[in-house]
Design an enzyme around this catalytic site. Structure first.
Site, PDB file in Angstrom:
ATOM      1  CD  GLU A 197      -2.401  -1.589   2.606  1.00  0.00           C
ATOM      2  OE1 GLU A 197      -2.204  -0.838   3.570  1.00  0.00           O
ATOM      3  OE2 GLU A 197      -2.999  -2.681   2.719  1.00  0.00           O
TER       4      GLU A 197
ATOM      5  CG  LEU B 202      -6.200  -0.248   2.143  1.00  0.00           C
ATOM      6  CD1 LEU B 202      -7.051   0.992   2.289  1.00  0.00           C
ATOM      7  CD2 LEU B 202      -6.259  -1.119   3.340  1.00  0.00           C
ATOM      8  CB  ALA B 203      -6.497  -6.483   0.233  1.00  0.00           C
ATOM      9  CD  GLU B 204      -3.616  -4.640   5.300  1.00  0.00           C
ATOM     10  OE1 GLU B 204      -4.757  -5.171   5.236  1.00  0.00           O
ATOM     11  OE2 GLU B 204      -3.456  -3.405   5.348  1.00  0.00           O
TER      12      GLU B 204
ATOM     13  CD  GLN C 145       0.229   2.399   4.797  1.00  0.00           C
ATOM     14  OE1 GLN C 145      -0.815   2.705   5.341  1.00  0.00           O
ATOM     15  NE2 GLN C 145       0.460   2.648   3.518  1.00  0.00           N
ATOM     16  CG  PHE C 146       1.573   1.190  10.452  1.00  0.00           C
ATOM     17  CD1 PHE C 146       2.531   1.899  11.167  1.00  0.00           C
ATOM     18  CD2 PHE C 146       0.865   1.841   9.458  1.00  0.00           C
ATOM     19  CE1 PHE C 146       2.762   3.245  10.899  1.00  0.00           C
ATOM     20  CE2 PHE C 146       1.097   3.178   9.180  1.00  0.00           C
ATOM     21  CZ  PHE C 146       2.055   3.894   9.898  1.00  0.00           C
TER      22      PHE C 146
ATOM     23  CG  PHE D 286      -2.704  -2.356   9.687  1.00  0.00           C
ATOM     24  CD1 PHE D 286      -3.687  -2.340  10.663  1.00  0.00           C
ATOM     25  CD2 PHE D 286      -2.055  -1.176   9.405  1.00  0.00           C
ATOM     26  CE1 PHE D 286      -4.025  -1.165  11.333  1.00  0.00           C
ATOM     27  CE2 PHE D 286      -2.374   0.001  10.059  1.00  0.00           C
ATOM     28  CZ  PHE D 286      -3.358  -0.001  11.029  1.00  0.00           C
TER      29      PHE D 286
ATOM     30  CG  HIS E 260      -0.702   2.962  13.205  1.00  0.00           C
ATOM     31  ND1 HIS E 260      -2.061   2.846  13.326  1.00  0.00           N
ATOM     32  CD2 HIS E 260      -0.487   3.502  11.971  1.00  0.00           C
ATOM     33  CE1 HIS E 260      -2.641   3.304  12.211  1.00  0.00           C
ATOM     34  NE2 HIS E 260      -1.713   3.702  11.389  1.00  0.00           N
TER      35      HIS E 260
HETATM   36  C1  TPP Z   1      -6.092  -2.874   7.919  1.00  0.00           C
HETATM   37  C2  TPP Z   1      -5.400  -1.576   7.649  1.00  0.00           C
HETATM   38  N1  TPP Z   1      -4.498  -1.508   6.658  1.00  0.00           N
HETATM   39  C3  TPP Z   1      -3.829  -0.359   6.408  1.00  0.00           C
HETATM   40  C4  TPP Z   1      -4.047   0.767   7.144  1.00  0.00           C
HETATM   41  C5  TPP Z   1      -3.272   2.066   6.881  1.00  0.00           C
HETATM   42  N2  TPP Z   1      -4.173   3.084   6.286  1.00  0.00           N
HETATM   43  C6  TPP Z   1      -4.779   4.006   7.052  1.00  0.00           C
HETATM   44  S1  TPP Z   1      -5.856   4.921   6.186  1.00  0.00           S
HETATM   45  C7  TPP Z   1      -5.529   4.122   4.747  1.00  0.00           C
HETATM   46  C8  TPP Z   1      -6.289   4.469   3.509  1.00  0.00           C
HETATM   47  C9  TPP Z   1      -7.768   4.322   3.696  1.00  0.00           C
HETATM   48  O1  TPP Z   1      -8.449   4.680   2.531  1.00  0.00           O
HETATM   49  P1  TPP Z   1     -10.023   4.701   2.449  1.00  0.00           P
HETATM   50  O2  TPP Z   1     -10.575   3.432   2.979  1.00  0.00           O
HETATM   51  O3  TPP Z   1     -10.401   5.072   1.069  1.00  0.00           O
HETATM   52  O4  TPP Z   1     -10.476   5.826   3.472  1.00  0.00           O
HETATM   53  P2  TPP Z   1     -10.166   7.398   3.428  1.00  0.00           P
HETATM   54  O5  TPP Z   1      -8.948   7.607   4.256  1.00  0.00           O
HETATM   55  O6  TPP Z   1      -9.992   7.780   2.010  1.00  0.00           O
HETATM   56  O7  TPP Z   1     -11.349   8.036   4.061  1.00  0.00           O
HETATM   57  C10 TPP Z   1      -4.536   3.147   4.965  1.00  0.00           C
HETATM   58  C11 TPP Z   1      -3.977   2.278   3.927  1.00  0.00           C
HETATM   59  C12 TPP Z   1      -4.995   0.658   8.181  1.00  0.00           C
HETATM   60  N3  TPP Z   1      -5.283   1.715   8.987  1.00  0.00           N
HETATM   61  N4  TPP Z   1      -5.655  -0.500   8.398  1.00  0.00           N
END
Ligand code: TPP
Ligand code: TPP
Ligand code: MG
Ligand code: MG
Lengths: 334, 319, 334, 319
Positions: A36, A65-67, A89-90, A93, A136
């Site tokens: 990601e 966005l899918a670990e 990313q962390f 997750f 995190h």
């Molecule tokens: C399971 C998980 N993976 C990765 C992250 C890191 N992360 C935080 S916000 C984000 C993007 C989220 O995008 P979206 O779902 O479109 O929501 P938006 O922030 O655009 O409102 C990521 C990758 C996380 N918080 N949780």
């Protein structure tokens, strides 16, 4: 055993990681970096900065966005002859990918009797003290250490970040490469700019000493080093041993430290119960019991979920708590 | 067509033999193919064993004879609990059974992605059951496959059941092919009792995949004619009338009728094929049961080289 | 502390579990049982047999095949005032729900400061020795023990299966209730048919002895009991302590066992590295170090993935290995 | 309409204030609402705060004033890192922010399922981002919701980005509403810059939910007008022209124009609302920063009662 050359450059840990990813991708075109935000954004911490520009979108890939599928796809990529270096990313997750990491990646070689090599290096930042949002900061190494088939690597210096990451990427086994968030910019040291490989399973003596040995890893090495300095002034001579890799574990160096000092403190950031410190203590029990002059002291996070920002500093081990434990094991306080 | 039929009756025979081995205490839990022969064999025949890969769930390996004799030989080893059963050696491009449901779909997508990057000709076909589509891995992987335009064919073997759970409890989706909308990839629904129809659907999907047109989701609808596994008692939950109706569409009978119609079938011919399959299976079982195994194999292949701790454990073990 | 009544009935562990689910669902209509094949099929081992007929499809629910949402939905059900008792068909598949169990269920109370009670009991069979397919036999308790917020319960007798399961279901905290596959039918004992609650955090002495203490849990209690019997004939008096719950841990009973015997063996089926035995040893180090007369011996699975059928018996600890360890710690062999 | 607008401008102001607190070192990382005001406030106004529940992701809490003052007050506490920020007390039926993406969807489905079983009136609305739809949890939960006919409304806030990842990298699906086909539930696509349109879509879904007609998936399309969070630098990846075009459809401006057209808006009136919001926020910040916190709180609420080990750890800590 450590291969080094003469050219050194001061880097922080993040720069060393970025530099190593560049070098390894340059060296071996099978290496692929994905996850990601690793591409155009260069990673949320910039660890993968510049890779997309230099190596192109076939080798540096922003994923959905899918670990689970980030880890799971690495299995297939490996079978296709690639060298996958996914980023989670962390580390918190990585729970979403636990079934692929623990259930699949760790076992692929075993269950196929080495039909497939598994040269997967999962990079992931973790660790507290920097006021990140929930999930995190968790230190999860112990939860992976009970899963045979994985190697678990935790650099504590920029030079080691390079040497261990390069070794990880070239290792045909799956490696969890866990990067201390708090050290990303704070830890700075001299890094060999040419080929530099640090072998797994060889602990590093960070400070020499003979009264008490602190055994630790990752960012707690830095804290322990500071504690050791302070304690010298009190007349306690403290050895600091950085395990570097929890699996494989350098039992010999642990035994040597116990034999030298007779008194040991193990420092970890994870919760106390069944953290990796327990394994270190069990290993000492197995291999060096009769050299112990006092019970090993554990300095740990507490058995609470990793707390929110305002409580964080009470949870994370600090120099004071390490000093106290050393004094306690040295018999200076009770 | 005759070779498809040959492999179908072979697969059912192999499967029954493995089932019986379990009943005799010579093999572990295993899942018979009954009802899925047309899906598995039809799909296999639409692929190129020299370039394409197959990732099975657990029920399909007896139907992949086309991918090389190693597949069945190792599946028998796998069934009796020998570790080498997980190693299907080259040139066979087939993965061992996957027990953790749907985890193989991300693997397939990664493999297809890697093949695409390597410029390999060929594609990847992955099987999973109707029940397994409820797992996050299925969705995550199909969605990623769409984004990557990965050359992968995802075949949902809808046999009506996930152990005791009927498809209406798995999902309210109109059918499983409909799930392709979530990924923006083509979804195809095919009669899974008709091997030729499956063959054609997979052949189409394969053409698209190797032409760079990306993944396809195929749902092949059939019915589980046997128990879930050797450990299952389907009389607790399978409605008799439903099962009886399904037996009318037994994929082997369906194909036999069609071949008869075309004058491609005689009783004798089938019996001869079955005798060959039987002999072939007998050899596999004899070989498997004769395969040597040293207890120390427990410690091999955890890593490419054992860690010092594994060495120590092995030494203690061997004392 | 154990509440019992006089009516006893011999049951195997599976029957005791089924009986308890019936009793608890009868007692509290908020209790809901759900998971894969728990309804019409009565569970793949029949643990939930008869529940659907008796309590109806609103309370006994066959779910889609998705462990993540089975666990995740339990969080919402709890918030709606229900008492969720989900089943994960085999513990190996709890990996698919790890993000919900470790990341959400374990933390819900903490992160909401008890706005929500979390009276979730996740039942799951595990453990080897019965030739199940891959990922059906893994002993994963240690991977959960490092996650604060969970309680981890492992009955070793039918009576305890009842008493601990009833306690789990009534506990407002999340409990992993781990059932030993191998004991389902093999373990048979007298179970109180009326109200029977076994409190958490109280180990059970299964055999009295004074030379060596075996500390263990789950099916290994049965093996250790057999070992203790054999060793008596050799003149070694062996105490067997069944921990029953790993979290909370009965440190007092552990200390007492160490003080009584001075020599200790810990038996677990999980891989050695960072299994829960490590925590037991670390706890002994902390609390009873000076009572130890020899290093604690660990009997464990090896640091390999759980193997396939033909290698299984070499992996799983057996009576012989336990006896050897006892003799070793007793100084009878080296 | 005026109350929706009031909450929208309030939410942007609250969000900016929290953002600034971070800049001043008084709060942790947080995610501004800019661009999602119409989705959040429009949806909230279609719900019944006395009976319905909202499960947010992390960007929405500033827009849920309608669910009670506790929501914002606790969100401010949450943002400054106070543990009580995770406790939004009754009667507010709102969950705290969820950081682990998409894990809240299974929770919402479970809650809706439990409410249905309990015969409660009301439904559950859960927000998640476009990026979060790629997680297995989203699919597993929506699929289960369909099977259960659970009274849940799943709102995908499609703001074009998941940090630096644009929607075309998330999925090839035609749009996110299309994913409803995978679950056999209604999917609705709505203009997320139009609060009234969102309101209507959610009101419809709510009617269906409380009537027992099951779940709805709503995609509300808007654009993220600010950075992802305080830690993000969107100039690295957001195309300027795209952002500028999106600003033309700033949901607050859109609604202001509409109100003006209907004669419902004056500059003065808006300024007064903003002044009220400002004062209200000031109170929340002052209260939050004055909230007491004992370090020992670290040990509370792990369980209903601490384990002996926690008691020992706490004693050591307090020495
Ligand atoms: C399971 C998980 N993976 C990765 C992250 C890191 N992360 C935080 S916000 C984000 C993007 C989220 O995008 P979206 O779902 O479109 O929501 P938006 O922030 O655009 O409102 C990521 C990758 C996380 N918080 N949780
Ligand atoms: C992740 C996971 N969860 C649960 C199981 C237990 N299990 C084995 S087979 C099965 C049903 C599978 O049904 P389906 O996917 O339709 O395949 P079929 O057996 O019908 O071919 C279940 C629940 C498993 N093996 N893996
Ligand atoms: Mg099926
Ligand atoms: Mg978004």
């Amino acid at each position: 055993m450590t291969t080094t050359t003469e050219t050194l450059q001061t880097m922080n840990m993040l720069e060393a990681i970025n530099h190593t990813l560049h070098a390894e991708m340059g060296r071996d075109e099978r290496v692929m970096v994905f996850g990601e935000d690793v591409g155009i954004n260069g990673g949320v911490f910039r660890a993968t900065e510049g890779l997309l520009d230099r190596f192109g979108s076939e080798r540096v890939v922003d994923t959905p966005l899918a670990e689970g599928v980030i880890a799971g796809a690495a299995v297939g990529l490996a079978a296709a002859g690639m060298v996958p270096v996914p980023e989670i990313q962390f580390l918190g997750f990585s729970y979403q990918a636990f079934h692929q990491i623990a259930g699949q990646i760790a076992r692929l070689r075993y269950r196929t009797r080495s039909r497939f090599d598994v040269p997967i290096t999962i990079r992931s930042p973790f660790g507290g003290g920097v006021r990140t949002p929930e999930l995190h900061s968790e230190s999860l190494a112990a939860q992976y250490a009970n899963i045979p088939g994985l190697k678990i690597v935790l650099p504590s210096s920029a030079a080691d970040a390079k040497g261990l990451l390069a070794t990880a990427i070239r290792d045909p086994n799956p490696v969890l490469f866990l990067e201390p968030l708090r050290g990303y910019r704070m830890i700075k040291d001299d890094v060999p700019t040419d080929e530099h490989l640090v072998p797994f399973g060889q602990a590093r003596t960070v400070a020499e000493g003979s009264d008490v040995a602190i055994i630790t890893w990752s960012f707690q090495v830095e804290l322990s080093r500071r504690a050791a300095k302070l304690l010298t002034d009190e007349g306690i001579s403290v050895k600091v041993l950085d395990l570097r890799t929890l699996v494989p574990l350098d039992t010999e160096s642990i035994v040597e430290a116990v034999e030298t000092c007779g008194r040991v403190v193990v420092v970890q950031e994870a919760p106390e119960t069944n953290g990796f410190a327990s394994e270190v203590i069990a290993t000492i029990n197995d291999e060096a019991f009769y050299s112990l002059e006092a019970p090993v002291q554990r300095v740990s996070g507490y058995d609470t979920p990793y707390p929110v920002g305002m409580l964080e500093d009470f949870f994370v081990p600090d120099v004071d708590r390490i000093c106290d434990a050393v004094r306690r094991v040295a018999g200076m306080v009770t | 067509m005759t070779s498809i039929f040959t492999d179908m009756i072979g697969s059912r025979l192999f499967s029954q033999r493995v089932f019986n081995l379990q009943r005799q205490g010579r093999a572990g839990t295993n899942a018979p193919i009954d009802g899925s022969e047309a899906v598995v064999v039809g799909a296999a025949h639409a692929l190129d064993p020299a370039h394409d890969w197959v990732l099975p769930q657990y029920r399909e390996l007896v139907g992949l004879e086309r991918f090389g004799p190693e597949v069945l030989d190792r599946y028998v080893l796998y069934s009796i609990g020998h570790p080498d059963g997980g190693h299907i050696p080259p040139p066979a491009r087939v993965w061992p059974p996957q027990i953790s449901l749907a985890t193989q779909v991300p693997h397939a997508v990664g493999l297809a992605w890697g093949m695409k990057r390597a410029g390999a000709t060929g594609c990847v076909l992955v099987f999973l059951g109707d029940g397994s589509t409820s797992e996050g891995d299925f969705y995550e992987a199909c969605n990623f496959a769409g984004v990557l335009d990965a050359p992968v064919i995802v075949v949902v073997v809808n046999n009506g059941w996930a152990i005791s759970t009927p498809t209406r409890t798995q999902t309210r989706a109109k059918n499983f092919a409909e799930k392709s909308h979530a990924f923006g990839i083509p979804g195809v629904n095919v009669d899974g009792t008709d091997a030729v129809a499956v063959y054609e659907a997979v052949a189409d999907a394969r053409s698209r995949a190797v032409a760079g047109a990306g993944p396809t989701l195929i749902e092949a609808v059939t019915y589980r004619l046997g128990p879930h596994t050797t450990a299952d008692d389907p009389t607790r939950y399978v409605p008799t009338d439903e099962l009886e109706a399904a037996k009318e569409r037994d994929p082997i009978a369906v194909m036999r009728t069609e071949m008869q119609r075309r004058g491609l079938w005689t009783q004798e011919w089938e019996e001869q094929r079955l005798a060959e399959a039987d002999a072939r299976m007998e050899r596999a079982v004899v070989a498997a049961e004769a395969a040597p195994l040293s207890p120390g194999e427990l410690f091999n292949h955890v890593y490419d080289e054992p860690t010092p701790r594994l060495v120590r454990q092995r030494e203690a073990f061997e004392r």
